[in-house]
Scaffold this motif. Structure first.
Motif, PDB file in Angstrom:
ATOM      1  N   ILE A  25       0.843  -1.203   0.000  1.00 11.18           N
ATOM      2  CA  ILE A  25       0.000   0.000   0.000  1.00 11.18           C
ATOM      3  C   ILE A  25       0.875   1.249   0.000  1.00 11.18           C
ATOM      4  N   ALA A  26       1.913   1.244   0.846  1.00 11.41           N
ATOM      5  CA  ALA A  26       2.812   2.390   0.918  1.00 11.41           C
ATOM      6  C   ALA A  26       3.481   2.640  -0.422  1.00 11.41           C
ATOM      7  N   HIS A  27       3.936   1.572  -1.064  1.00 11.47           N
ATOM      8  CA  HIS A  27       4.583   1.720  -2.363  1.00 11.47           C
ATOM      9  C   HIS A  27       3.614   2.298  -3.387  1.00 11.47           C
ATOM     10  N   THR A  28       2.364   1.857  -3.346  1.00  6.61           N
ATOM     11  CA  THR A  28       1.351   2.372  -4.270  1.00  6.61           C
ATOM     12  C   THR A  28       1.130   3.859  -4.051  1.00  6.61           C
ATOM     13  N   LEU A  29       1.075   4.294  -2.799  1.00  9.63           N
ATOM     14  CA  LEU A  29       0.864   5.708  -2.510  1.00  9.63           C
ATOM     15  C   LEU A  29       2.045   6.551  -2.975  1.00  9.63           C
ATOM     16  N   VAL A  30       3.257   6.007  -2.855  1.00  7.36           N
ATOM     17  CA  VAL A  30       4.428   6.736  -3.340  1.00  7.36           C
ATOM     18  C   VAL A  30       4.421   6.802  -4.861  1.00  7.36           C
ATOM     19  N   LEU A  31       4.131   5.659  -5.492  1.00  8.90           N
ATOM     20  CA  LEU A  31       4.161   5.585  -6.941  1.00  8.90           C
ATOM     21  C   LEU A  31       3.121   6.504  -7.575  1.00  8.90           C
ATOM     22  N   HIS A  32       1.969   6.646  -6.905  1.00 10.54           N
ATOM     23  CA  HIS A  32       0.880   7.487  -7.417  1.00 10.54           C
ATOM     24  C   HIS A  32       0.668   8.684  -6.478  1.00 10.54           C
ATOM     25  N   ALA A  33       1.778   9.300  -6.081  1.00  6.53           N
ATOM     26  CA  ALA A  33       1.717  10.330  -5.037  1.00  6.53           C
ATOM     27  C   ALA A  33       0.769  11.466  -5.379  1.00  6.53           C
ATOM     28  N   GLY A  34       0.743  11.896  -6.625  1.00  5.40           N
ATOM     29  CA  GLY A  34      -0.109  13.018  -6.982  1.00  5.40           C
ATOM     30  C   GLY A  34      -1.584  12.684  -6.987  1.00  5.40           C
ATOM     31  N   ALA A  35      -1.920  11.489  -7.481  1.00  3.24           N
ATOM     32  CA  ALA A  35      -3.322  11.115  -7.639  1.00  3.24           C
ATOM     33  C   ALA A  35      -3.913  10.424  -6.418  1.00  3.24           C
ATOM     34  N   ALA A  36      -3.098   9.630  -5.704  1.00  4.03           N
ATOM     35  CA  ALA A  36      -3.624   8.802  -4.619  1.00  4.03           C
ATOM     36  C   ALA A  36      -4.263   9.634  -3.520  1.00  4.03           C
ATOM     37  N   ALA A  37      -3.787  10.854  -3.336  1.00  3.38           N
ATOM     38  CA  ALA A  37      -4.328  11.715  -2.287  1.00  3.38           C
ATOM     39  C   ALA A  37      -5.779  12.083  -2.530  1.00  3.38           C
ATOM     40  N   TRP A  38      -6.263  11.840  -3.741  1.00  2.59           N
ATOM     41  CA  TRP A  38      -7.635  12.198  -4.080  1.00  2.59           C
ATOM     42  C   TRP A  38      -8.509  10.969  -4.312  1.00  2.59           C
ATOM     43  N   LEU A  39      -7.983   9.795  -4.006  1.00  2.00           N
ATOM     44  CA  LEU A  39      -8.723   8.557  -4.221  1.00  2.00           C
ATOM     45  C   LEU A  39      -9.343   8.059  -2.920  1.00  2.00           C
ATOM     46  N   SER A  40     -10.387   7.268  -3.068  1.00  2.00           N
ATOM     47  CA  SER A  40     -11.007   6.652  -1.904  1.00  2.00           C
ATOM     48  C   SER A  40     -10.181   5.459  -1.440  1.00  2.00           C
ATOM     49  N   ALA A  41     -10.492   4.947  -0.260  1.00  2.00           N
ATOM     50  CA  ALA A  41      -9.791   3.767   0.254  1.00  2.00           C
ATOM     51  C   ALA A  41      -9.990   2.583  -0.685  1.00  2.00           C
ATOM     52  N   ALA A  42     -11.195   2.469  -1.258  1.00  2.00           N
ATOM     53  CA  ALA A  42     -11.465   1.362  -2.178  1.00  2.00           C
ATOM     54  C   ALA A  42     -10.617   1.485  -3.441  1.00  2.00           C
ATOM     55  N   GLU A  43     -10.449   2.703  -3.940  1.00  2.00           N
ATOM     56  CA  GLU A  43      -9.652   2.906  -5.153  1.00  2.00           C
ATOM     57  C   GLU A  43      -8.166   2.648  -4.890  1.00  2.00           C
ATOM     58  N   VAL A  44      -7.666   3.047  -3.720  1.00  2.00           N
ATOM     59  CA  VAL A  44      -6.282   2.744  -3.359  1.00  2.00           C
ATOM     60  C   VAL A  44      -6.092   1.239  -3.239  1.00  2.00           C
ATOM     61  N   ALA A  45      -7.073   0.570  -2.625  1.00  2.00           N
ATOM     62  CA  ALA A  45      -6.999  -0.883  -2.474  1.00  2.00           C
ATOM     63  C   ALA A  45      -6.933  -1.567  -3.836  1.00  2.00           C
ATOM     64  N   ASP A  46      -7.708  -1.060  -4.781  1.00  2.00           N
ATOM     65  CA  ASP A  46      -7.702  -1.642  -6.122  1.00  2.00           C
ATOM     66  C   ASP A  46      -6.347  -1.446  -6.803  1.00  2.00           C
ATOM     67  N   LEU A  47      -5.762  -0.266  -6.649  1.00  2.00           N
ATOM     68  CA  LEU A  47      -4.444   0.004  -7.232  1.00  2.00           C
ATOM     69  C   LEU A  47      -3.372  -0.897  -6.624  1.00  2.00           C
ATOM     70  N   ALA A  48      -3.472  -1.107  -5.310  1.00  2.00           N
ATOM     71  CA  ALA A  48      -2.449  -1.891  -4.608  1.00  2.00           C
ATOM     72  C   ALA A  48      -2.687  -3.388  -4.694  1.00  2.00           C
ATOM     73  N   GLY A  49      -3.892  -3.787  -5.113  1.00  2.00           N
ATOM     74  CA  GLY A  49      -4.207  -5.204  -5.170  1.00  2.00           C
ATOM     75  C   GLY A  49      -4.436  -5.805  -3.799  1.00  2.00           C
ATOM     76  N   VAL A  50      -5.022  -5.014  -2.870  1.00  2.00           N
ATOM     77  CA  VAL A  50      -5.316  -5.499  -1.522  1.00  2.00           C
ATOM     78  C   VAL A  50      -6.785  -5.219  -1.226  1.00  2.00           C
ATOM     79  N   SER A  51      -7.228  -5.594  -0.034  1.00  2.00           N
ATOM     80  CA  SER A  51      -8.612  -5.341   0.348  1.00  2.00           C
ATOM     81  C   SER A  51      -8.765  -3.931   0.916  1.00  2.00           C
ATOM     82  N   GLN A  52      -9.996  -3.423   0.878  1.00  2.00           N
ATOM     83  CA  GLN A  52     -10.235  -2.090   1.441  1.00  2.00           C
ATOM     84  C   GLN A  52      -9.937  -2.048   2.944  1.00  2.00           C
ATOM     85  N   PRO A  53     -10.333  -3.075   3.737  1.00  2.00           N
ATOM     86  CA  PRO A  53      -9.968  -3.047   5.155  1.00  2.00           C
ATOM     87  C   PRO A  53      -8.457  -2.973   5.391  1.00  2.00           C
TER      88      PRO A  53
END
Length: 280
Positions: A25-53
């Motif tokens: 998850i941390a790597h995904t947030l770094v890789l998409h630093a500009g966009a991830a700050a505006w995404l929902s938890a579900a969208e971050v989970a989808d990018l990272a390939g993990v669950s929303q919880p």
């Protein structure tokens, strides 16, 4: 990805002990630093390939009540917006090239403290033979490093094929006297490479890893971790900084054994001249 934005995002959890899932998850947030700050938890989970919880638990592991609080910090750290604020007026290809320039600048800054690099060079220079592991996207870089390393080291073994043969070759290298291993681990982090790192540790080999981030899954099991950011501005990743780091590491290996390096280079030049390898 804006480099300054990514650095600020990384600073939010750089000193926190993370689980493998949380590192993803941390790597995904770094890789998409500009966009991830505006995404929902579900969208971050989808990018990272993990669950929303998992994303919620990640935020709580950083000391927040939930993901919205973390997202607010991400927005404050970000210098980009979904509309592209902060980007220059270049085209996509130019932006990707300039990003690589920024990655190299960051690498140069990281190398100001050369203790880790010097230690890695000393460790690898003493290994006879020296196994170099690089699978999938990292295979060409492992081959490039191995080609030049073989000019100054007597036995370099590039291991670029996974499966049970990889373990066989690690065991053979250890039996032949290897004391250390270099692994190049780039996104998307092949599982077989991570398994090879664990196997190397079980065999008693010290491990040096070149990877793209301190939160790379390869960082947890390595003795020395050297990082160089991967460019993500095009369809396929750009490995300019990792390739530069690999050659800087080879320089450190040469510096660790200067007399042997000079002798072997002179022997190669004499052999090349005798065989007329290169055109005049």
């Amino acid at each position: 990805m804006n480099t300054k934005s990514a650095e600020r995002v990384l600073a939010l959890f750089a000193d926190v002990r993370l689980t493998p899932t949380q590192r993803r998850i941390a790597h995904t947030l770094v890789l998409h630093a500009g966009a991830a700050a505006w995404l929902s938890a579900a969208e971050v989970a989808d990018l990272a390939g993990v669950s929303q919880p998992s994303v919620t638990r990640f935020a709580m592991a950083l000391g927040h009540d939930g993901y919205p609080a973390l997202r607010q910090l991400l927005r404050e750290a970000s210098v980009d917006s979904p509309a592209g604020a902060g980007r220059d007026d270049t085209n996509e290809v130019q932006h990707a090239v300039r990003q690589e320039m920024a990655n190299l600048e960051r690498l140069a800054g990281d190398l100001a403290d050369g203790d880790a690099l010097t230690g890695a060079g000393t460790l690898l220079a003493a290994s006879r033979p020296l196994p170099v592991v690089g699978l999938r996207a990292a295979a060409p870089l492992a081959a490039y490093f191995g080609f030049f390393a073989a000019k100054v080291l007597p036995d370099v073994r590039v291991l670029d094929t996974g499966g049970t043969l990889l373990t066989d070759r690690l065991e053979q290298a250890r039996a032949a006297g290897a004391s250390a291993m270099l692994a190049i681990v780039l996104p998307r982090y092949p599982r077989e490479t991570l398994d090879a790192l664990a196997e190397a540790r079980a065999l008693g080999l010290r491990t040096v890893v070149i990877t793209d981030s301190p939160v790379s899954p390869a960082a947890e099991t390595a003795d020395v971790v050297l990082t160089a950011r991967v460019g993500a501005g095009l369809v396929f990743d750009l490995h300019t900084a990792p390739m530069t780091l690999a050659m800087v590491l080879l320089q450190a290996i040469c510096d660790a054994a200067p007399d042997e390096t000079q002798r072997r280079l002179e022997e190669f030049e004499a052999s090349a001249a005798r065989r007329q390898i290169f055109a005049p």
